[in-house]
Write an enzyme that holds these catalytic residues in place. Sequence first.
Site, short mmCIF file in Angstrom:
data_model
loop_
_atom_site.label_atom_id
_atom_site.label_comp_id
_atom_site.label_asym_id
_atom_site.label_seq_id
_atom_site.Cartn_x
_atom_site.Cartn_y
_atom_site.Cartn_z
N CYS A 87 -1.03 -20.89 -36.26
CA CYS A 87 -1.97 -19.79 -36.15
C CYS A 87 -1.89 -19.00 -37.46
CB CYS A 87 -1.63 -18.91 -34.95
SG CYS A 87 -3.00 -17.88 -34.42
N CYS B 86 -5.57 -20.91 -32.95
CA CYS B 86 -6.58 -19.90 -33.26
C CYS B 86 -7.64 -20.53 -34.14
CB CYS B 86 -5.97 -18.66 -33.90
SG CYS B 86 -5.38 -18.84 -35.60
N CYS C 71 -4.75 -27.17 -44.53
CA CYS C 71 -3.29 -27.19 -44.37
C CYS C 71 -2.62 -27.67 -45.66
CB CYS C 71 -2.89 -28.11 -43.22
SG CYS C 71 -3.31 -27.46 -41.60
#
Length: 157
Positions: A7, A79, A87
């Site tokens: 998140c 989320c 990432c």
Amino acid sequence: MNILFLCTGNSCRSILAEATFNHLAPAGMRAMSAGSQPTGEVHPRSIALLEREGIATESYYSKSWDNLPITPDIVITVCSNAAGETCPAYLGNVLRAHWGVDDPAKAIGTSAVIDAAFIEIYKILRKRIEAFLALPPATMAVKELLQNQLNLIGKIK
């Protein structure tokens, strides 16, 4: 198998998922959580809820995805902001799923209303974690089957 719950702030949802997963998981499975922009603290209502549920809280803290102790096998975003973020490169070759839930830290109203928001998110995450942990070993062993199940689990309310 190592699971990363991701998140943005790593203060509520991902912490609730990490602690719940580790409380329920069998030997050989472990969760961690992180954020792309960690707040630096776990929301006090998350800690209080976990303690009421009998889940240990002492080792959980808000941390960056840049400081993970190991590379996860699965990354689960909880989320929407984290789902859309790029990432780090070392997370490039892992299974990914989105189990998005509302941010209980944004709930407004009385203390009871805010507590209810945290409880609702906890219940949804717990149902999803329980569904994941109930998957047969044969499903866990085949990447395509596991990916399909992770996506389906993300729709459980």
